[in-house]
Design a protein around this motif. Structure first.
Motif, PDB file in Angstrom:
ATOM      1  N   TYR A   8       0.835  -1.202   0.000  1.00  0.00           N
ATOM      2  CA  TYR A   8       0.000   0.000   0.000  1.00  0.00           C
ATOM      3  C   TYR A   8       0.871   1.254   0.000  1.00  0.00           C
ATOM      4  N   VAL A   9       1.914   1.261   0.822  1.00  0.00           N
ATOM      5  CA  VAL A   9       2.802   2.426   0.882  1.00  0.00           C
ATOM      6  C   VAL A   9       3.514   2.620  -0.455  1.00  0.00           C
ATOM      7  N   LEU A  10       4.019   1.520  -1.039  1.00  0.00           N
ATOM      8  CA  LEU A  10       4.675   1.634  -2.349  1.00  0.00           C
ATOM      9  C   LEU A  10       3.695   2.061  -3.429  1.00  0.00           C
ATOM     10  N   GLY A  11       2.459   1.582  -3.355  1.00  0.00           N
ATOM     11  CA  GLY A  11       1.454   1.996  -4.333  1.00  0.00           C
ATOM     12  C   GLY A  11       1.170   3.483  -4.275  1.00  0.00           C
ATOM     13  N   VAL A  12       1.069   4.010  -3.075  1.00  0.00           N
ATOM     14  CA  VAL A  12       0.836   5.456  -2.931  1.00  0.00           C
ATOM     15  C   VAL A  12       2.064   6.241  -3.399  1.00  0.00           C
ATOM     16  N   ALA A  13       3.251   5.733  -3.077  1.00  0.00           N
ATOM     17  CA  ALA A  13       4.477   6.424  -3.512  1.00  0.00           C
ATOM     18  C   ALA A  13       4.585   6.440  -5.031  1.00  0.00           C
ATOM     19  N   TRP A  14       4.310   5.307  -5.668  1.00  0.00           N
ATOM     20  CA  TRP A  14       4.387   5.265  -7.127  1.00  0.00           C
ATOM     21  C   TRP A  14       3.261   6.054  -7.778  1.00  0.00           C
ATOM     22  N   LEU A  15       2.145   6.175  -7.107  1.00  0.00           N
ATOM     23  CA  LEU A  15       1.087   7.042  -7.617  1.00  0.00           C
ATOM     24  C   LEU A  15       1.565   8.491  -7.631  1.00  0.00           C
ATOM     25  N   GLY A  16       2.318   8.881  -6.604  1.00  0.00           N
ATOM     26  CA  GLY A  16       2.933  10.211  -6.590  1.00  0.00           C
ATOM     27  C   GLY A  16       3.950  10.387  -7.700  1.00  0.00           C
ATOM     28  N   VAL A  17       4.765   9.363  -7.936  1.00  0.00           N
ATOM     29  CA  VAL A  17       5.744   9.420  -9.035  1.00  0.00           C
ATOM     30  C   VAL A  17       5.024   9.566 -10.360  1.00  0.00           C
ATOM     31  N   PHE A  18       3.950   8.813 -10.530  1.00  0.00           N
ATOM     32  CA  PHE A  18       3.177   8.915 -11.770  1.00  0.00           C
ATOM     33  C   PHE A  18       2.598  10.319 -11.935  1.00  0.00           C
ATOM     34  N   GLY A  19       2.066  10.872 -10.855  1.00  0.00           N
ATOM     35  CA  GLY A  19       1.512  12.231 -10.925  1.00  0.00           C
ATOM     36  C   GLY A  19       2.564  13.271 -11.258  1.00  0.00           C
ATOM     37  N   PHE A  20       3.726  13.156 -10.630  1.00  0.00           N
ATOM     38  CA  PHE A  20       4.785  14.131 -10.894  1.00  0.00           C
ATOM     39  C   PHE A  20       5.406  13.940 -12.272  1.00  0.00           C
ATOM     40  N   ALA A  95       8.900   7.660 -19.137  1.00  0.00           N
ATOM     41  CA  ALA A  95       8.892   7.707 -17.672  1.00  0.00           C
ATOM     42  C   ALA A  95       7.465   7.694 -17.131  1.00  0.00           C
ATOM     43  N   CYS A  96       6.582   8.432 -17.762  1.00  0.00           N
ATOM     44  CA  CYS A  96       5.184   8.479 -17.320  1.00  0.00           C
ATOM     45  C   CYS A  96       4.509   7.124 -17.528  1.00  0.00           C
ATOM     46  N   ALA A  97       4.746   6.494 -18.677  1.00  0.00           N
ATOM     47  CA  ALA A  97       4.153   5.183 -18.938  1.00  0.00           C
ATOM     48  C   ALA A  97       4.709   4.129 -17.990  1.00  0.00           C
TER      49      ALA A  97
END
Length: 132
Positions: A8-20, A95-97
C-alpha cells in the motif's frame, strides 16, 4: 500483513511518481504548441514572434527570481529546433508510462494479496468446509 502494508505504501508512492511525471509532459506540450505558433506565424498573424513566450517559472520548477525564466521569439524558436527538445518528450512519455504501469502492477498485486489473505483466513476456520 507487513507485505500488504508495504505494498500500500509503495502503491501510494508510485502514484505520486506517476503524478509528478505528468508535469514535464504537460510542460512540453505547452512549449511545443508555442513552437507551432511561431513556425506557422505567417498564417497566424495575431501577434508578432517576440510576444510569443514560454515562462517556465509559472510551473513552479524554478523560483520566480530565476533569470532568464522565460523564452520568447527567436530564443524559443532556437530551443524548438534542437533534437534534444523532442528527445526529452519521448523520455518523459516513457517515464510516465513506466510509472503508470508500475502503479497498475502494484494494484493488481494488492488485490491478489488481499484475496489470498482472505482465503487463508477463511480456510483456517474449523467450520469452513461444513458451510457449503
Amino acid at each position: 500483513t507487513l507485505f500488504r502494508s508495504m505494498t500500500y505504501v509503495l502503491g501510494v508512492a508510485w502514484l505520486g511518481v506517476f503524478g509528478f511525471s505528468t508535469v514535464p509532459v504537460f510542460m512540453f506540450y505547452n512549449m511545443w504548441s508555442s513552437c507551432e505558433v511561431i513556425k506557422n506565424l505567417q498564417a497566424n498573424t495575431t501577434a508578432p514572434a517576440d510576444q510569443i513566450c514560454v515562462d517556465i517559472r509559472q510551473y513552479g520548477i524554478i523560483p520566480w527570481s530565476a533569470l532568464p525564466g522565460r523564452a520568447c521569439g527567436s530564443t524559443l524558436e532556437n530551443i524548438c529546433s534542437t533534437n534534444e527538445f523532442y528527445m526529452s518528450y519521448h523520455l518523459f512519455i516513457v517515464a510516465c508510462a513506466g510509472a503508470g504501469a508500475t502503479v497498475i502492477a502494484l494494484l493488481i498485486y494488492m488485490m491478489a494479496t488481499t484475496y489470498n489473505y482472505a482465503v487463508l483466513k477463511f480456510k483456517s476456520r474449523e467450520d469452513c468446509c461444513t458451510k457449503f
